[in-house]
Design an enzyme around this catalytic site. Structure first.
Site, PDB file in Angstrom:
ATOM      1  N   GLY A  70       0.806  -1.224   0.000  1.00  0.00           N
ATOM      2  CA  GLY A  70       0.000   0.000   0.000  1.00  0.00           C
ATOM      3  C   GLY A  70       0.832   1.263   0.000  1.00  0.00           C
ATOM      4  O   GLY A  70       2.054   1.246   0.070  1.00  0.00           O
ATOM      5  N   GLN A  71       0.121   2.371  -0.076  1.00  0.00           N
ATOM      6  CA  GLN A  71       0.750   3.680  -0.191  1.00  0.00           C
ATOM      7  C   GLN A  71       0.802   4.366   1.175  1.00  0.00           C
ATOM      8  O   GLN A  71       1.063   3.737   2.181  1.00  0.00           O
ATOM      9  CB  GLN A  71      -0.027   4.505  -1.228  1.00  0.00           C
ATOM     10  N   TYR A  74      -2.505   7.741   7.281  1.00  0.00           N
ATOM     11  CA  TYR A  74      -2.301   8.525   8.495  1.00  0.00           C
ATOM     12  C   TYR A  74      -2.866   7.772   9.686  1.00  0.00           C
ATOM     13  O   TYR A  74      -3.933   7.163   9.597  1.00  0.00           O
ATOM     14  CB  TYR A  74      -3.011   9.883   8.363  1.00  0.00           C
ATOM     15  N   GLY A 137      -3.544  -2.819   5.592  1.00  0.00           N
ATOM     16  CA  GLY A 137      -2.249  -3.122   4.988  1.00  0.00           C
ATOM     17  C   GLY A 137      -1.601  -4.268   5.734  1.00  0.00           C
ATOM     18  O   GLY A 137      -1.641  -4.314   6.960  1.00  0.00           O
ATOM     19  N   CYS A 166      -3.889   6.420   0.757  1.00  0.00           N
ATOM     20  CA  CYS A 166      -3.717   5.130   0.075  1.00  0.00           C
ATOM     21  C   CYS A 166      -3.405   5.311  -1.406  1.00  0.00           C
ATOM     22  O   CYS A 166      -3.631   4.404  -2.212  1.00  0.00           O
ATOM     23  CB  CYS A 166      -4.937   4.235   0.279  1.00  0.00           C
TER      24      CYS A 166
END
Length: 205
Positions: A70-71, A74, A137, A166
């Site tokens: 994943g990206q 927060y 994730g 994301c």
């Protein structure tokens, strides 16, 4: 199937990340499966394939590069995070089934309060309408999982404005408080862990 549930309270992200890695690396066939329920002080985490351009501006919140998929996402106070340290080989659960179980646990929790939520193909997590309420994730190492799921409960959502959550530009985020669900992050953690245990039991069964 016995899964130990640990309540770590509000703790910094990096030590918990290190503990997850250490626990997974040291696992034996006898090591118990565990769920860790936590809240974190404000932090952005960037997954392995994470692209820095998804961080739109500096808002003085620390960024930690980590080894989940994943990206960028927060974490902050008022969001419950549950880490799933599971021996998938022993539980005979495939990764895809684990993702489905996690998403279903969130969907069922929201359904308890009359809120309809859904998953999206190719975009792990749980959505209410066009807004994301839970991010997911995982990392699998030697057949064992770590990292997990975060559910927005009653938090300051503005730090999401400084990122493409994301990796999706303009993705809206929402929290249970906005849906008139009367839960604290602590209460949400307890209920979500119950739903996770139920789903894992079902998958295992």
């Amino acid at each position: 199937m016995t899964i130990v549930v640990k309540r770590l309270g509000r703790v910094d992200y990096e030590p918990v990340f290190a503990q997850m890695q250490a626990y997974t690396a040291a696992r034996t066939a006898e090591s118990p499966d565990e769920l860790w329920i936590v809240e974190h002080p404000p932090v952005y985490t960037l997954g392995q394939a994470g692209k820095p351009e998804h961080i739109l501006r500096d808002v003085s919140i620390p960024l930690v590069k980590i080894d989940r998929g994943g990206q960028v996402t927060y974490h902050g106070p008022g969001q419950v995070v549950i880490y799933l340290l599971l021996d998938l080989s022993r539980l005979k659960i495939k990764v895809r089934e684990l993702v489905t179980a996690i998403e279903q646990a969130v969907i069922d929790l929201l359904a308890d309060y009359g809120v309809t939520a859904e998953r999206r193909d190719g975009a792990p997590g749980v959505y209410v309408g066009d807004a994301k309420i839970a991010a997911l994730g995982l990392r699998i190492r030697n057949g064992c999982s770590y990292h997990g799921v975060s559910l927005n409960v009653d938090m300051d959502l503005t730090p999401f404005d400084a990122i493409n959550p994301c990796g999706y530009p303009g993705l809206k985020v929402i929290q249970t408080k906005d849906l008139n669900i009367p839960l604290t992050a602590h209460e949400a953690g307890e209920r979500l862990s119950d739903h996770l245990l139920r789903q894992l039991d079902k998958q295992h069964g």
